[in-house]
Design an enzyme around this catalytic site. Structure first.
Site, PDB file in Angstrom:
ATOM      1  N   SER A 183       0.800  -1.250   0.109  1.00 41.15           N
ATOM      2  CA  SER A 183      -0.169   0.073   0.116  1.00 41.15           C
ATOM      3  C   SER A 183       0.624   1.141  -0.063  1.00 41.15           C
ATOM      4  O   SER A 183       0.626   2.408  -0.439  1.00 41.15           O
ATOM      5  CB  SER A 183      -1.005  -0.180   1.244  1.00 41.15           C
ATOM      6  N   HIS A 211      -5.590  -4.230  -2.126  1.00 42.17           N
ATOM      7  CA  HIS A 211      -5.387  -3.042  -3.133  1.00 42.17           C
ATOM      8  C   HIS A 211      -5.020  -3.412  -4.574  1.00 42.17           C
ATOM      9  O   HIS A 211      -4.782  -2.621  -5.457  1.00 42.17           O
ATOM     10  CB  HIS A 211      -3.938  -2.280  -2.504  1.00 42.17           C
ATOM     11  N   LYS A 242     -12.715  -1.458  -0.541  1.00 44.00           N
ATOM     12  CA  LYS A 242     -11.859  -0.534  -1.545  1.00 44.00           C
ATOM     13  C   LYS A 242     -12.324  -0.568  -2.836  1.00 44.00           C
ATOM     14  O   LYS A 242     -13.532   0.092  -2.782  1.00 44.00           O
ATOM     15  CB  LYS A 242     -10.419  -1.160  -1.282  1.00 44.00           C
TER      16      LYS A 242
HETATM   17  C1  LIG Z   1      -7.316  -2.461   3.796  1.00 40.73           C
HETATM   18  C2  LIG Z   1      -6.320  -3.841   3.805  1.00 40.73           C
HETATM   19  C3  LIG Z   1      -7.104  -5.027   4.599  1.00 40.73           C
HETATM   20  C4  LIG Z   1      -8.181  -4.655   5.822  1.00 40.73           C
HETATM   21  O1  LIG Z   1      -9.521  -4.615   4.831  1.00 40.73           O
HETATM   22  P1  LIG Z   1     -10.750  -4.359   5.688  1.00 40.73           P
HETATM   23  O2  LIG Z   1     -11.747  -5.193   4.773  1.00 40.73           O
HETATM   24  O3  LIG Z   1     -10.908  -2.691   5.757  1.00 40.73           O
HETATM   25  O4  LIG Z   1     -10.646  -4.728   7.209  1.00 40.73           O
HETATM   26  C5  LIG Z   1      -6.174  -6.054   4.844  1.00 40.73           C
HETATM   27  N1  LIG Z   1      -5.264  -6.193   3.937  1.00 40.73           N
HETATM   28  C6  LIG Z   1      -4.705  -5.259   3.083  1.00 40.73           C
HETATM   29  C7  LIG Z   1      -3.429  -5.505   2.327  1.00 40.73           C
HETATM   30  C8  LIG Z   1      -5.331  -3.962   2.935  1.00 40.73           C
HETATM   31  O5  LIG Z   1      -4.852  -2.985   2.278  1.00 40.73           O
END
Ligand SMILES: *Cc1c(COP(=O)(O)O)cnc(C)c1O
Length: 396
Positions: A183, A211, A242
């Site tokens: 990220s 992501h 996301k």
């Molecule tokens: C955002 C993210 C998560 C968490 O996802 P949520 O559904 O918001 O709990 C887990 N792993 C990665 C790599 C992320 O970027």
């Protein structure tokens, strides 16, 4: 009773503030979108949401959510195995499997839970988990909950991964775990090489596609599409929070027996509430949309390429990226904060990240592109970056 710990907590909070690490939350009073309104009344262009496909405020998803509110009600008031499973939950699980080319899917309240509940049921003390050093916090926490032996390799470093696989040779089972896209840099995990090493050392592969799903690959099927190994990764985790609409919800998708065992033993699934029907139905609509067209991916890929090309031409130092994340390197923590503050005045909302979120001396502004951005939004952002960059003496 509270007095003593209250003092302690106040000191703790003060030390976070003194270190310059206190996180303030900016309040938005409009829907999440390319253009948002802040509580100050200012309208800004949003370049810091995970709204990669621009679906957070999409009329078809809002329609699907509202239909399910009427057909299936507001809440489930149950975990899945008691009375929290509807026809919609089953459909969504199959749509996700279809999207990734996997055998089955299990839904969670969030990907944090999917990652938190994956390792403990599958791997015991005879086993080895081999994890990328930059993996998401939820993977790190999930690994801690299992009794398996832990091995760590430097980010995307295949020589180090091979070394760790050799060290883990004696284990009963081995699993290599990586984020699909990291990220902070936007780099893609070298899944083709990971896949080969996994074969050589008889290891499973798990990829967290939070992501990358919806974003990476011509049709957004994620890193397994990019490296042409669809259906060959054992475990994929991901989020509906996301690119896939941005509400909430997580999932694990992959081999049939793995998913089946998770339904029996994964604690965040067994002991936490079922996703609300409105969210699930919008998810179904979203995957139907993905099956119909790759228009949003094409727009996102175009926007990202355009932005990176313009910023590079302007003289900015950009990390190589194969995702919708563009790291504009400034290296200095204070400068990253000053730069972001000036951009906000110009109507561009971005966040500057610095140690300990990124390595010491690696401060940057992270720009997240979206299919919701129009050409004039991108032009406005680039010209604001140039203006602020010049005024701070970074570019000429
Ligand atoms: C955002 C993210 C998560 C968490 O996802 P949520 O559904 O918001 O709990 C887990 N792993 C990665 C790599 C992320 O970027």
């Amino acid at each position: 009773m509270y007095g003593k710990i209250k003092e302690h907590l106040k000191n703790e909070l003060q030390s976070i503030k003194d270190a310059g690490l206190y996180k303030n939350e900016r309040v938005i009073v409009s829907p999440q979108d390319a253009v948002i309104r802040l509580s100050s009344g200012q309208e800004v262009l949003n370049f810091c949401a995970n709204n990669y496909l621009g679906l957070s405020n999409h009329p078809e998803l809002i329609q699907a959510a509202s239909e399910a509110l009427h057909s299936h009600g507001y809440g489930m008031s149950s975990v899945r195995f008691i009375c929290g499973t509807t026809d919609l939950h089953k459909i969504l699980e199959q749509k996700i499997a279809g999207f990734f080319g996997t055998e089955d899917t299990i839904l969670y309240a969030a990907c944090f839970d999917a990652n938190g509940g994956i390792f403990e049921p599958l791997f015991g003390e005879e086993d080895a988990i081999i994890s990328d050093s930059l993996n998401h916090a939820s993977i790190i926490d999930g690994v801690r909950l299992s009794k398996a032996k832990r091995f760590r390799y430097n980010n995307a470093d295949m020589i180090d991964l091979e070394k760790q696989l050799q060290l883990a040779k004696e284990a009963r089972f081995r699993v290599i775990v990586t984020d699909g896209v990291f990220s902070m840099d936007g780099n893609v995990a070298p899944l083709d090489q990971i896949h080969l090493l996994a074969k050589k050392y008889d290891a499973l592969v798990m990829v967290d596609e939070c992501h990358s799903a919806g974003v990476v690959g011509d049709t957004g099927r994620g890193v397994t599409e990019l490296f042409n190994i669809r259906g060959e990764v054992d475990i994929i985790t991901g989020t509906l929070g996301k690119a896939f609409g941005g509400a909430l919800g997580g999932f694990t998708t992959g081999r049939r027996e793995i998913i089946e065992l998770l339904r029996q033993r994964s604690r965040p699934y067994l002991f936490s509430n079922s996703l609300p029907p409105a969210v699930v139905n919008a998810g179904i609509k979203m995957f139907d949309m993905m099956a119909r067209t790759s228009e949003l991916q094409e727009k996102l890929h175009h926007n990202t390429a355009y932005f990176i090309a313009e910023m590079t031409a302007a003289g900015f130092d950009i990390k190589p990226s194969k995702s919708a994340i563009c790291a504009v390197m400034l290296y200095d923590a204070k400068l990253s904060q000053e730069f972001a503050a000036q951009l906000l005045i110009e109507g561009i909302y971005v966040i500057g990240f610095y140690y300990p979120v990124v390595a010491q001396g690696q401060a940057r502004i992270r720009v997240q592109l979206s299919a919701a951005h129009q050409q004039d939004h991108l032009e406005k952002a680039v010209s604001a970056f140039k203006k602020v960059g010049k005024s701070l003496g970074l570019i000429h």
